[in-house]
Design a protein around this motif. Sequence first.
Motif, PDB file in Angstrom:
ATOM      1  N   LYS B   5       0.868  -1.179   0.000  1.00  0.00           N
ATOM      2  CA  LYS B   5       0.000   0.000   0.000  1.00  0.00           C
ATOM      3  C   LYS B   5       0.902   1.226   0.000  1.00  0.00           C
ATOM      4  N   TYR B   7       1.456   5.366  -0.341  1.00  0.00           N
ATOM      5  CA  TYR B   7       0.816   6.666  -0.129  1.00  0.00           C
ATOM      6  C   TYR B   7       1.767   7.746  -0.639  1.00  0.00           C
ATOM      7  N   THR B  38      -4.862  17.123   3.648  1.00  0.00           N
ATOM      8  CA  THR B  38      -3.811  16.810   2.692  1.00  0.00           C
ATOM      9  C   THR B  38      -4.380  15.842   1.672  1.00  0.00           C
ATOM     10  N   CYS B  39      -4.126  16.093   0.408  1.00  0.00           N
ATOM     11  CA  CYS B  39      -4.570  15.184  -0.664  1.00  0.00           C
ATOM     12  C   CYS B  39      -3.371  14.405  -1.160  1.00  0.00           C
ATOM     13  N   GLY B  40      -3.623  13.210  -1.699  1.00  0.00           N
ATOM     14  CA  GLY B  40      -2.522  12.457  -2.271  1.00  0.00           C
ATOM     15  C   GLY B  40      -3.026  11.317  -3.119  1.00  0.00           C
ATOM     16  N   LYS B  41      -2.045  10.518  -3.586  1.00  0.00           N
ATOM     17  CA  LYS B  41      -2.374   9.349  -4.399  1.00  0.00           C
ATOM     18  C   LYS B  41      -2.195   8.098  -3.552  1.00  0.00           C
ATOM     19  N   TYR B  42      -2.976   7.106  -3.882  1.00  0.00           N
ATOM     20  CA  TYR B  42      -2.924   5.837  -3.124  1.00  0.00           C
ATOM     21  C   TYR B  42      -2.852   4.709  -4.134  1.00  0.00           C
ATOM     22  N   PHE B  43      -1.887   3.825  -3.946  1.00  0.00           N
ATOM     23  CA  PHE B  43      -1.730   2.674  -4.853  1.00  0.00           C
ATOM     24  C   PHE B  43      -1.739   1.400  -4.023  1.00  0.00           C
ATOM     25  N   GLU B  44      -2.385   0.386  -4.558  1.00  0.00           N
ATOM     26  CA  GLU B  44      -2.305  -0.947  -3.962  1.00  0.00           C
ATOM     27  C   GLU B  44      -1.727  -1.869  -5.014  1.00  0.00           C
ATOM     28  N   LEU B  45      -0.624  -2.509  -4.681  1.00  0.00           N
ATOM     29  CA  LEU B  45       0.046  -3.384  -5.647  1.00  0.00           C
ATOM     30  C   LEU B  45       0.127  -4.783  -5.065  1.00  0.00           C
ATOM     31  N   MET B  61       9.845   1.343  -7.811  1.00  0.00           N
ATOM     32  CA  MET B  61       8.646   1.795  -8.525  1.00  0.00           C
ATOM     33  C   MET B  61       8.303   3.227  -8.124  1.00  0.00           C
ATOM     34  N   LEU B  65       8.419   5.906 -10.955  1.00  0.00           N
ATOM     35  CA  LEU B  65       7.139   6.233 -11.623  1.00  0.00           C
ATOM     36  C   LEU B  65       6.045   6.766 -10.693  1.00  0.00           C
ATOM     37  N   LEU B  66       5.848   6.087  -9.571  1.00  0.00           N
ATOM     38  CA  LEU B  66       4.645   6.385  -8.778  1.00  0.00           C
ATOM     39  C   LEU B  66       4.709   7.755  -8.101  1.00  0.00           C
ATOM     40  N   ARG B  75       5.399   6.821   1.171  1.00  0.00           N
ATOM     41  CA  ARG B  75       5.650   5.786   2.174  1.00  0.00           C
ATOM     42  C   ARG B  75       4.803   4.579   1.788  1.00  0.00           C
TER      43      ARG B  75
END
Lengths: 81, 81
Positions: B5, B7, B38-45, B61, B65-66, B75
């Motif tokens: 996960k 952030y 606070t806004c941000g991006k969240y990725f689950e890989l 990664m 890229l991310l 983090r």
Amino acid sequence: MYRAKVYVTYKDSILDPQAEAVKTALHQLDFTELQQLTCGKYFELVLATSKEKAAVAVEQMCQKLLANVNMESYRYELEAC
Amino acid sequence: MYRAKVYVTYKDSILDPQAEAVKTALHQLDFTELQQLTCGKYFELVLATSKEKAAVAVEQMCQKLLANVNMESYRYELEAC
């Protein structure tokens, strides 16, 4: 004071072209171990209220603004700060 | 298999107009207890590899890229799945 961490992602039934694009790019960068990727939005909010009221407020914020409940699902965590 | 996960958020020194807009909108919806957002991006890989290799891969990664490491910090958390 409470800190809410909100995670908003597309529902499983929704096609996510951004995630497909990121996944393809990572595969092109030779990250072949990557099986699955989900993209989403992440919010951190600091709320000056009690834990119960913070939970209610965050739920309403997600319903009204932070998530498009037709296409997205959300979850959040609350921690004292 | 490991689930990462990730952030990604702007560094503190970076002005985030999106977060300001969301915060203003939430205040207009009477969420006056909101102090900070606070806004941000969240990725689950999902990664088919060992924990050590997964950690190295996720770090790379993010660097490649991310996250835009000039403006953003990241983090991640790893959990078996």
